[in-house]
Design an enzyme around this catalytic site. Structure first.
Site, PDB file in Angstrom:
ATOM      1  N   SER A   1      36.292  41.714  39.735  1.00 52.00           N
ATOM      2  CA  SER A   1      36.270  40.544  40.601  1.00 52.00           C
ATOM      3  C   SER A   1      35.714  40.914  41.961  1.00 52.00           C
ATOM      4  CB  SER A   1      37.687  39.980  40.749  1.00 52.00           C
ATOM      5  OG  SER A   1      37.691  38.797  41.497  1.00 52.00           O
TER       6      SER A   1
ATOM      7  N   HIS B   1      35.788  39.588  45.005  1.00 51.82           N
ATOM      8  CA  HIS B   1      36.551  39.489  46.257  1.00 51.82           C
ATOM      9  C   HIS B   1      37.501  40.665  46.445  1.00 51.82           C
ATOM     10  CE1 HIS B   1      40.631  38.152  44.860  1.00 51.82           C
ATOM     11  NE2 HIS B   1      39.953  37.830  43.788  1.00 51.82           N
TER      12      HIS B   1
ATOM     13  N   CYS C   1      62.538  37.469  45.295  1.00 54.82           N
ATOM     14  CA  CYS C   1      62.801  36.425  46.285  1.00 54.82           C
ATOM     15  C   CYS C   1      61.556  36.023  47.052  1.00 54.82           C
ATOM     16  CB  CYS C   1      63.902  36.868  47.247  1.00 54.82           C
ATOM     17  SG  CYS C   1      63.888  38.612  47.632  1.00 54.82           S
TER      18      CYS C   1
ATOM     19  N   GLN D   1      40.744  46.408  40.557  1.00 58.30           N
ATOM     20  CA  GLN D   1      41.219  47.133  41.733  1.00 58.30           C
ATOM     21  C   GLN D   1      40.422  48.397  42.026  1.00 58.30           C
ATOM     22  OE1 GLN D   1      43.298  46.399  44.078  1.00 58.30           O
ATOM     23  NE2 GLN D   1      44.030  44.484  43.199  1.00 58.30           N
TER      24      GLN D   1
ATOM     25  N   GLY E   1      37.147  36.884  38.422  1.00 63.83           N
ATOM     26  CA  GLY E   1      37.629  38.011  37.635  1.00 63.83           C
ATOM     27  C   GLY E   1      38.561  37.562  36.529  1.00 63.83           C
ATOM     28  N   THR E   2      39.379  36.562  36.812  1.00 63.29           N
ATOM     29  CA  THR E   2      40.288  36.028  35.788  1.00 63.29           C
ATOM     30  C   THR E   2      39.501  35.447  34.625  1.00 63.29           C
ATOM     31  OG1 THR E   2      42.074  35.581  37.365  1.00 63.29           O
ATOM     32  CG2 THR E   2      42.054  34.288  35.328  1.00 63.29           C
TER      33      THR E   2
END
Length: 460
Positions: free
Chosen positions: A194, A196, A320, A177, A69-70
């Site tokens: 994408s 997956h 974090c 998505q 997808g990228t």
């Protein structure tokens, strides 16, 4: 062990597994060859393209299979920008796009182009009017996700597409998505997705380019996939991707209703069983399976580890939990709390029992993390001792600066101020968010010798 991170990647759909295994025996040959093995592979590839195109809502000859997808996003943006170079070198994106889009925008800028980010509201939604205003005479391409990968907010694709059409600008939609839940509303010019993300195998992406869109593939020329994706096609994976896309879209009508009800339960319950929580994202216009919330006074990385120990796999946009120690660009653009952020995205088949157990476990996990960090249980009622205080939180990461602020806010009188010194990027987002949740006034940020000084005025 409940897997609650479908927004990152989903388990392989049973249909994908069956199609993959069957295609391994038939689709290993070169589909460009004329002998029988090549013809057999070509038939599989063509059938997969037709099935995927039907699910996307485009013509088969408009659809290209890519290695991810990228790669589909990068190729779509670079090809469209190159094809419309004579128009200009201006690119428009929303502030909450996937990193693949933002990386492409940065690369475009490094090569002499320009780009503008359209802001979003606190729910993560872009305004179609604001998007239209960002378009210029030299705008070559616009990009907008169909739904956000971190908070689930659906974007007004049809309205933005209409604004782009009126301006003569093609619109690239990142549908990674949402495509598994159904086709994207019409009006788009390019679309990337994408496999997956919907239960297909990893290593397969889709790029659709409508006929009539000026497009010039970048990189070395290749005869495969209409010159838009170099290299030998992974036919078994492509077949599995197309088969699973059709399968999940056929199941979406029923499964989306069921998962939306489970997510509604999480959204309604989290705030009542865990104090000091902000549920983020649009409560209505959203993906059916995804919910994100942030917990005050919580270290996101520790929270994820503790939930993992309890058997729940979730994700986070807290600073974090990242190697860069900066909060998610999505949460930052929305202006919402980032500390203690949890993204729950339910895969198909998630049971009510799994969700109920998650809601039973979560309060104790959050309370335990807060206790270890020394977070205040409730606002301190101690009498005021000074008109203003300075809290030195330099060198201390999220959520310590906010915890220290909460501990001392009761020590100044109403109207008094607390200044928090912090060099943590997350403080720029979390201290204003804390003020809004606690109904205190965020005065603003001031320069300091190190980091920044964040000034808060006590109102109650």
């Amino acid at each position: 062990m409940p897997y609650f991170d479908a927004a990152s990647s989903t388990p392989l759909h049973p249909v994908a597994r069956q199609a993959l295994l069957a295609a391994l025996d038939e689709g290993w040959s070169d589909p460009a060859r004329l002998y029988r093995e090549g013809r057999r592979a070509r038939l599989l590839l063509d059938a997969a393209r037709e099935a995927a195109a039907e699910a996307v809502g485009c013509r088969p000859d408009e659809l290209t299979f890519t290695s991810s997808g990228t790669r589909a996003v990068h190729s779509g943006i670079s090809g469209a920008l190159a094809g419309r170079r004579r128009v200009g070198r201006h690119l428009v994106v929303s502030a909450v796009e996937h990193s693949s889009v933002l990386h492409s925008a940065a690369a475009h800028e490094a090569q002499g182009g320009t780009f503008a980010e359209v802001p979003v509201d606190r729910a993560g939604t872009v305004s179609a009017a604001a998007y239209g205003e960002a378009l210029r005479e030299d705008t070559a391409l616009a990009c907008l996700q169909s739904a956000n990968h971190e908070v689930g907010t659906e974007q007004p694709v049809a309205e933005v597409a209409e604004a782009c059409r009126a301006a003569g600008v093609p619109l690239l939609v990142d549908a990674a998505q949402s495509l598994g839940w159904g086709p994207v509303p019409g009006g788009w010019s390019l679309l990337a997705a994408s496999a997956h993300k919907w239960g297909g195998p990893s290593g397969v992406g889709l790029l659709a380019v409508r006929k009539g869109v000026r497009f010039a593939p970048q990189g070395a020329a290749d005869e495969r996939e209409s010159g838009r994706a170099a290299g030998f096609e992974n036919i078994p994976a492509v077949v599995a991707a197309a088969a699973s896309l059709r399968a999940v879209q056929a199941e979406a009508a029923v499964e989306s209703v069921r998962l939306r009800a489970l997510v509604d339960r999480i959204r309604a319950t989290v705030g009542s069983v865990v104090p000091d929580v902000e549920v983020v994202g649009d409560p209505v216009r959203r993906l059916p399976h995804l919910v994100t919330f942030s917990c005050l006074y919580v270290d996101g990385e520790t929270l994820l580890h503790e939930l993992d120990r309890e058997g729940f796999s979730v994700s986070s946009g807290s600073s974090c939990t990242s190697s860069t120690l900066t909060p998610s660009h999505v949460l930052k653009a929305m202006g919402v709390l980032s500390e203690g952020n949890v993204r729950v995205s339910l895969p198909a088949g998630t049971t009510e029992e799994d969700v109920d157990r998650f809601l039973r476990v979560l309060p104790g996990v959050v309370a335990g993390v807060r206790e270890r960090l020394g977070a205040p249980v409730s606002p301190a009622p101690s009498p005021a001792t000074a008109a203003s205080l300075v809290v030195d939180a330099l060198g201390r990461r999220c959520p310590i600066p906010v915890i220290e602020l909460a501990k001392v806010i009761g020590e100044v009188p109403v109207g008094g101020t607390v200044t928090v010194l912090s060099d943590d990027e997350a403080a720029r987002l979390d201290i204003p968010a804390w003020c809004e949740m606690r109904e205190q006034e965020y005065v603003g940020e001031e320069p300091a010798d190190r980091g920044s000084a964040y000034v808060v005025r006590r109102l109650s």
